[in-house]
Design a protein around this motif. Structure first.
Motif, PDB file in Angstrom:
ATOM      1  N   ILE A 138     -27.956   8.091   0.526  1.00 57.12           N
ATOM      2  CA  ILE A 138     -28.832   8.126   1.561  1.00 57.12           C
ATOM      3  C   ILE A 138     -29.826   7.207   0.729  1.00 57.12           C
ATOM      4  N   GLN A 139     -29.947   7.511  -0.265  1.00 55.93           N
ATOM      5  CA  GLN A 139     -31.065   6.149  -1.042  1.00 55.93           C
ATOM      6  C   GLN A 139     -31.032   4.544  -0.881  1.00 55.93           C
ATOM      7  N   ARG A 140     -29.216   4.716  -1.392  1.00 49.73           N
ATOM      8  CA  ARG A 140     -28.847   3.063  -1.025  1.00 49.73           C
ATOM      9  C   ARG A 140     -29.097   2.774  -0.140  1.00 49.73           C
ATOM     10  N   HIS A 141     -28.518   3.543   1.013  1.00 50.57           N
ATOM     11  CA  HIS A 141     -28.232   2.360   2.550  1.00 50.57           C
ATOM     12  C   HIS A 141     -29.629   2.569   2.997  1.00 50.57           C
ATOM     13  N   LEU A 142     -30.848   3.639   2.403  1.00 47.39           N
ATOM     14  CA  LEU A 142     -31.837   3.561   3.268  1.00 47.39           C
ATOM     15  C   LEU A 142     -33.202   2.176   1.946  1.00 47.39           C
ATOM     16  N   ALA A 143     -32.451   2.005   1.389  1.00 46.46           N
ATOM     17  CA  ALA A 143     -32.979   0.761   0.027  1.00 46.46           C
ATOM     18  C   ALA A 143     -32.037  -0.819   0.330  1.00 46.46           C
ATOM     19  N   ASN A 144     -31.079  -0.787   1.542  1.00 46.35           N
ATOM     20  CA  ASN A 144     -30.449  -2.079   1.568  1.00 46.35           C
ATOM     21  C   ASN A 144     -30.263  -1.846   2.924  1.00 46.35           C
ATOM     22  N   ALA A 145     -30.542  -2.924   3.514  1.00 42.45           N
ATOM     23  CA  ALA A 145     -30.249  -3.641   4.976  1.00 42.45           C
ATOM     24  C   ALA A 145     -29.395  -3.168   5.178  1.00 42.45           C
ATOM     25  N   TYR A 146     -28.023  -3.223   6.248  1.00 47.32           N
ATOM     26  CA  TYR A 146     -26.805  -3.267   6.663  1.00 47.32           C
ATOM     27  C   TYR A 146     -27.343  -4.398   7.662  1.00 47.32           C
ATOM     28  N   ARG A 147     -26.088  -5.690   6.729  1.00 44.92           N
ATOM     29  CA  ARG A 147     -25.955  -6.589   7.129  1.00 44.92           C
ATOM     30  C   ARG A 147     -25.139  -6.932   8.176  1.00 44.92           C
ATOM     31  N   LYS A 148     -24.042  -6.358   9.469  1.00 46.26           N
ATOM     32  CA  LYS A 148     -22.825  -6.332   9.601  1.00 46.26           C
ATOM     33  C   LYS A 148     -23.324  -7.264  11.204  1.00 46.26           C
ATOM     34  N   PRO A 149     -22.817  -8.510  11.153  1.00 48.36           N
ATOM     35  CA  PRO A 149     -23.162  -8.968  12.245  1.00 48.36           C
ATOM     36  C   PRO A 149     -22.678  -8.188  13.811  1.00 48.36           C
ATOM     37  N   VAL A 150     -23.462  -8.455  14.496  1.00 50.20           N
ATOM     38  CA  VAL A 150     -22.898  -7.946  16.173  1.00 50.20           C
ATOM     39  C   VAL A 150     -21.710  -8.566  16.517  1.00 50.20           C
ATOM     40  N   ALA A 151     -21.228  -7.835  16.831  1.00 48.19           N
ATOM     41  CA  ALA A 151     -19.504  -8.239  17.791  1.00 48.19           C
ATOM     42  C   ALA A 151     -19.994  -9.096  18.995  1.00 48.19           C
ATOM     43  N   SER A 152     -18.995 -10.031  19.374  1.00 52.44           N
ATOM     44  CA  SER A 152     -19.928 -10.399  21.127  1.00 52.44           C
ATOM     45  C   SER A 152     -19.053  -9.781  22.131  1.00 52.44           C
ATOM     46  N   HIS A 153     -17.766  -8.746  21.956  1.00 51.03           N
ATOM     47  CA  HIS A 153     -18.473  -7.246  23.138  1.00 51.03           C
ATOM     48  C   HIS A 153     -19.787  -7.181  22.464  1.00 51.03           C
ATOM     49  N   ASN A 154     -20.267  -6.734  21.954  1.00 50.53           N
ATOM     50  CA  ASN A 154     -20.687  -5.200  22.035  1.00 50.53           C
ATOM     51  C   ASN A 154     -22.077  -5.849  22.331  1.00 50.53           C
ATOM     52  N   GLN A 155     -22.163  -6.856  22.202  1.00 53.70           N
ATOM     53  CA  GLN A 155     -23.854  -8.018  22.945  1.00 53.70           C
ATOM     54  C   GLN A 155     -23.226  -7.609  24.318  1.00 53.70           C
ATOM     55  N   GLN A 156     -22.268  -8.145  24.713  1.00 52.62           N
ATOM     56  CA  GLN A 156     -21.886  -8.453  25.836  1.00 52.62           C
ATOM     57  C   GLN A 156     -21.631  -6.844  26.475  1.00 52.62           C
ATOM     58  N   ALA A 157     -22.022  -5.848  26.316  1.00 54.63           N
ATOM     59  CA  ALA A 157     -22.304  -4.577  26.664  1.00 54.63           C
ATOM     60  C   ALA A 157     -23.922  -4.107  26.095  1.00 54.63           C
ATOM     61  N   PHE A 158     -24.450  -4.760  25.511  1.00 51.89           N
ATOM     62  CA  PHE A 158     -25.746  -4.738  25.257  1.00 51.89           C
ATOM     63  C   PHE A 158     -26.581  -5.200  26.642  1.00 51.89           C
ATOM     64  N   ASN A 159     -26.072  -6.861  26.753  1.00 51.80           N
ATOM     65  CA  ASN A 159     -26.633  -7.403  27.844  1.00 51.80           C
ATOM     66  C   ASN A 159     -26.783  -6.455  29.509  1.00 51.80           C
ATOM     67  N   LEU A 160     -25.763  -5.637  29.665  1.00 54.44           N
ATOM     68  CA  LEU A 160     -25.344  -4.895  31.009  1.00 54.44           C
ATOM     69  C   LEU A 160     -25.942  -3.688  30.683  1.00 54.44           C
ATOM     70  N   LEU A 161     -27.146  -3.666  29.950  1.00 55.41           N
ATOM     71  CA  LEU A 161     -28.154  -2.267  29.558  1.00 55.41           C
ATOM     72  C   LEU A 161     -28.924  -2.868  29.723  1.00 55.41           C
ATOM     73  N   LEU A 162     -29.234  -4.872  29.421  1.00 51.51           N
ATOM     74  CA  LEU A 162     -30.554  -5.368  29.409  1.00 51.51           C
ATOM     75  C   LEU A 162     -30.990  -5.215  31.218  1.00 51.51           C
ATOM     76  N   GLU A 163     -29.836  -5.855  31.604  1.00 50.69           N
ATOM     77  CA  GLU A 163     -29.875  -6.086  33.146  1.00 50.69           C
ATOM     78  C   GLU A 163     -29.771  -4.897  33.772  1.00 50.69           C
ATOM     79  N   ARG A 164     -29.840  -4.027  33.459  1.00 47.84           N
ATOM     80  CA  ARG A 164     -30.338  -2.139  34.340  1.00 47.84           C
ATOM     81  C   ARG A 164     -31.070  -2.083  34.183  1.00 47.84           C
TER      82      ARG A 164
END
Length: 221
Positions: free
Chosen positions: A23-49
């Protein structure tokens, strides 16, 4: 539904000893995995709603078939209930996809959490109902509280409720929240109306059902 589910079996009998360090390590370091394109598309549906019909949010992360999403829609009628699961097969089993005050997103929860934070959208409630327990001790980092994206869950805030039929998982999640400065309570529950199909099956099989319920969370920067 048949009541033939076996309890979680694990050689781990207590909260994982490496949890505080993780937990200490995760809180001290940002998680930098790039967002997958299909997840961005799903999120865009939420924003439209939300653009068409703005409402406060309830997150139903790892929602599976979305039956819990439908149940939460009745519990929170003034909110938009966002069910998130990566499996199209599971989501297809939900008979009321996108109706009323619900929306189901086929996406990885961790990416949606990150995108919500980037958009400065935070839920009032966040449910994590019967996630895969990953009962082998070596799989700690696959559990919600052992994953580096746990930081995003903390940053999102809101009232967090996690349920499981494995007491150790819930207690471990509670320890992780406490280590991150978030308070809450672990308790056994006997729901009159099961909120998920798993909860229905586990209850009918005589399993103990447990939950962690947070107090209103402080925001984590």
């Amino acid at each position: 539904m048949q009541a033939d589910s076996t309890p979680v079996s694990s050689t781990q009998l207590h909260a994982h000893p490496k949890l505080p360090e993780l937990i200490q390590r995760h809180l001290a370091n940002a998680y930098r995995k790039p967002v997958a394109s299909h997840n961005q598309q799903a999120f865009n549906l939420l924003l439209e709603r939300l653009t068409v019909a703005p409402r406060p949010l309830v997150l139903d992360s790892f929602c599976g078939t979305g039956h819990s999403t439908a149940a939460l829609a009745q519990r929170h009628p003034d909110h938009l209930i966002v069910g998130i699961d990566k499996s199209a097969h599971r989501l297809a089993k939900h008979p009321h996809h996108g109706r009323g005050n619900t929306i189901l997103l086929q996406a990885e929860c961790e990416d949606i959490w990150q995108l919500l934070l980037q958009a400065r959208i935070k839920p009032d409630y966040h449910y994590l109902l019967y996630p895969n327990p990953w009962p082998k001790a070596k799989h700690l980092q696959r559990r919600i509280h052992g994953h580096p994206a746990f930081r995003y869950l903390l940053q999102l805030g809101g009232i967090v409720e996690l349920r499981s039929n494995w007491q150790i998982y819930v207690e471990e999640f509670g320890v992780a929240m406490h280590l991150a400065g978030q308070r809450g309570r672990v308790q056994q529950v006997e729901p009159e109306q099961p909120i998920t199909l798993f909860e229905q099956k586990y209850q009918a099989s005589g399993h103990g059902l447990w939950r962690f319920l947070s107090k209103p969370l402080n925001r984590v920067s």
